[in-house]
Design an enzyme around this catalytic site. Structure first.
Site, mmCIF file in Angstrom:
data_model
loop_
_atom_site.group_PDB
_atom_site.id
_atom_site.type_symbol
_atom_site.label_atom_id
_atom_site.label_comp_id
_atom_site.label_asym_id
_atom_site.label_seq_id
_atom_site.Cartn_x
_atom_site.Cartn_y
_atom_site.Cartn_z
ATOM 1 C CB THR A 537 -1.260 -0.506 1.174
ATOM 2 O OG1 THR A 537 -2.181 -1.422 1.163
ATOM 3 C CG2 THR A 537 -1.862 1.228 1.223
ATOM 4 C CG PHE A 539 0.353 4.474 3.424
ATOM 5 C CD1 PHE A 539 -0.973 4.085 4.601
ATOM 6 C CD2 PHE A 539 0.630 3.117 3.303
ATOM 7 C CE1 PHE A 539 -1.717 3.528 5.061
ATOM 8 C CE2 PHE A 539 0.274 2.352 3.776
ATOM 9 C CZ PHE A 539 -1.378 2.391 4.770
#
Ligand code: PEP
Ligand code: MN
Length: 635
Positions: A537, A539
């Protein structure tokens, strides 16, 4: 029975009781160490006296006494369950950081070490090595510049801000060396020089302890025990290869020692692929192998001109090769859940927003969505220098923006895109709606999901599992194989928090990060249950626009709306192409309240000279309806 022992203290113990226990133990001739853990505080007592375990157990404030079974006591994980993490200057050693130390085998001249230091820093190394006392096989070989070399080393360290490490060979030099250096190195040949170990340990300073040429792991840990028992608790173990029948390489680098040490000891362990192989082009692959095996760092020989090095030239990297090594380790680090350590002034955020970020002083507060232990919290812990970020949990992404805008938090951490599930468009929309907030940085972390339940629960007892829908989807194969019911929850760590409060729920499990299991004191029944291991992921770090004073950005995220006519998107993209700007991502998003019209989010790599980008941005702005720079930052 014989000590040593670990004395676990009761949570409510008073200072007076603690002092009494301490005095009692030292009065018996024992050495006492206090270790404050997340869950409990323990005293480690070692020495050469025998003492009945029951006598200690009866002292007020003692919860229980555990004898240490290993021959090494202070070095053992039995005594200290959590990894040891400490600072050397502004560099954190241990934990989730990979510390890369570089420098020549020997300090040869003032110019040479200054140049080497600049090259190490420029490449992203965080500590400088260089021997001033060289233990050479031949008495006729260069023996080092001695204290003159230490003066140059100190000067090079100060000029670049790199802490310095150097080998000590004689107990008589230990004290005088302290004013020049940050870390002592005990060389392989001296690993069992017990007088040297005792003297160095008594300084209380950080020490790199190399593994002896033919030392077993046990002997190596016993040598560490000497250092610890003499007064320092900042010991870094260094695997540098052992002597075997193989002659192709200078030594045989024992990579398997890394996971073994990590199991047996709480001390950080690093790898020296230079002495470990003796061959320049084998250094990079073995450095990567060390990191993959779980090393907390690397110590690598690098010289401005290796061909002219007075010692160990054939295993010494060119600055360019060292830069590649740092670069490759940066790419590997997230795979093993780590980050490469950086000097505060080289931190991405500092580079992007300048002096606003004072990593060396007080900590900053960072807002994230979720309960403690959320993946966003993990991301912020990785992004900000260790121990400098205080996390502020928020109920929703809007609350994260609110906390940043109202100054309740200095920065916010937002998930933007998952490699399997795609964009978190809500956050793009919020960035669009909040022009006073800007993206200031980004970080990518690997998402490893864990099956978490109450302690003692067996996998066979479980009938249902709860987590965020995305996490459930990412573990679908594992859940299906077990025929469990999956129940969606608002967030991953929240599912663990709820489960921890429901003591009777022994048929239920949650899916979340290892951090969530630790924070909520739950047990991981199985690690890495995601279907696809390539689960990352990305960010974004956000801040108030007024705090951002971008100095050296290398990436920009922009948003624009185009009119509904032929060629309008391609016209915009042509501006970027003409200015030779590389577009790394484009995404369209329907505009609320305007059916069938779209805004576009574009990420661009920025060249060193950002006026090219500014030029293109002006052109695009003239051709579209809405245009905004959501952030210019450094990755
Ligand atoms: C060195 O680091 O230059 C050195 C001599 O290492 P070792 O003690 O591991 O041989
Ligand atoms: Mn060397």
């Amino acid at each position: 029975m014989m000590i040593p022992m670990i004395i676990v203290l009761e949570t409510g113990i008073t200072e007076k009781e603690k002092t009494y226990i301490r005095d009692f133990l030292t009065g018996q001739g024992l050495q006492v160490r206090e270790i404050v853990g997340e869950k409990d505080t323990v005293l480690g007592a070692v020495g050469q006296v025998s003492l009945d375990q029951r006598t200690v157990e009866l002292l007020p404030g003692v919860a229980r006494v555990i004898p240490i079974s290993k021959p090494y006591k202070l070095a053992s994980r039995e005594l200290h369950r959590e990894d040891t993490v400490f600072s050397v200057g502004h560099v954190t050693v241990g934990g989730s950081r990979i510390v890369i130390i570089g420098g020549p085998c020997a300090v040869e001249s003032r110019e040479q070490i200054l140049e080497a230091a600049r090259a190490v820093k420029e490449a992203g190394g965080v500590m400088l090595r260089g021997g001033a006392f060289k233990p050479r096989t031949s008495p006729y070989a260069f023996q080092g510049l001695g204290f003159e070399g230490l003066r140059y080393l100190k000067e090079a360290g100060e000029a670049t801000g790199l802490p310095v490490v150097t080998e000590v060979v004689a107990p008589g030099d230990v004290e005088a060396m302290a004013e020049y250096i940050d870390v002592y190195q005990i060389g392989a040949r001296n690993m069992q020089n017990f007088e040297l170990l005792k003297t160095v340990g008594s300084m209380g300073m950080p020490v790199i302890l190399k593994r002896g040429l033919s030392a077993t792991i046990n002997e190596w840990l016993m040598a560490a025990e000497y250092l610890l028992a003499s007064g320092t608790d900042k010991v870094i173990l260094c695997e540098r290869g052992i002597r075997t029948f193989e002659t192709y390489t200078r030594n045989t680098l024992d990579i398997s020692a890394i996971p073994i040490i990590r199991k047996l000891s709480h001390l950080p362990v690093i790898v020296d692929p230079s002495h470990g192989t003796g061959i320049r082009d084998k250094v990079l692959p073995m450095a990567l192998a060390g990191v993959a095996a779980g090393a907390h760092g690397l110590i690598v020989e690098v010289h401005p001109d290796p061909e002219k090095a007075v010692s160990d030239g054939p295993q010494t990297l060119y600055p360019e090769q060292f830069r590649k090594l740092v670069h490759d380790v940066e790419a590997l680090a997230p795979v093993v859940g780590k980050e490469v350590a950086r000097l505060p002034e080289n931190h991405h955020l500092r580079a992007a927003v300048g002096e606003t970020v004072q990593f060396t002083g007080d900590s900053c507060r960072v807002a994230f969505q979720g309960e403690p232990g959320a993946y966003s919290e993990k991301a912020l812990k990785h992004y900000f220098p260790e121990g400098r970020a205080e996390s502020l949990p928020c109920g929703s992404f809007e609350e994260v923006f609110d906390a940043v805008l109202k100054g309740k938090a200095d920065w916010g951490m937002l998930p933007m895109e998952n490699s399997l599930a795609g964009s978190i468009l809500e956050n793009y929309d919020l960035l669009n709606l909040n022009p006073d907030v800007s993206i200031v940085g980004e970080i990518k972390i690997r998402i490893r999901h864990n099956l978490i339940a109450h302690k003692g629960v067996r996998i066979e007892d479980i009938t249902e599992v709860r987590s965020h829908p995305q996490a459930l989807a990412q573990c679908d194969r594992f859940i299906r194989d077990h025929r469990w019911a999956s129940i969606p929850a608002y967030d991953t760590s929240g599912a663990v928090a709820d489960l921890s409060r429901d003591r009777d729920a022994r048929h239920r499990a949650a899916i979340a990060s290892d951090e969530a299991a630790r924070v909520w004191d739950m047990e991981i029944l199985k690690e890495g249950i995601e279907t696809n291991p390539n689960n990352y992921t990305r960010f974004a770090v956000i801040g108030r626009r007024e705090n951002v004073n971008v100095s050296k950005p290398n990436k920009a995220t922009i948003m624009f709306e185009i009119s509904d006519e032929a060629g309008s998107l391609s016209k915009c993209l042509a501006f970027f192409a003409r200015h030779q700007l590389n577009m790394t991502r484009i995404e369209s998003r329907p505009i609320h309240g305007k059916p069938w019209s779209y805004s576009f989010y574009v990420d661009l790599d920025l060249p060193e000279d950002i006026s090219t980008f500014e030029g293109a941005a002006e052109e695009v702005k003239g051709a579209v309806k809405g245009f905004r720079i959501l952030g210019m930052y450094r990755v």
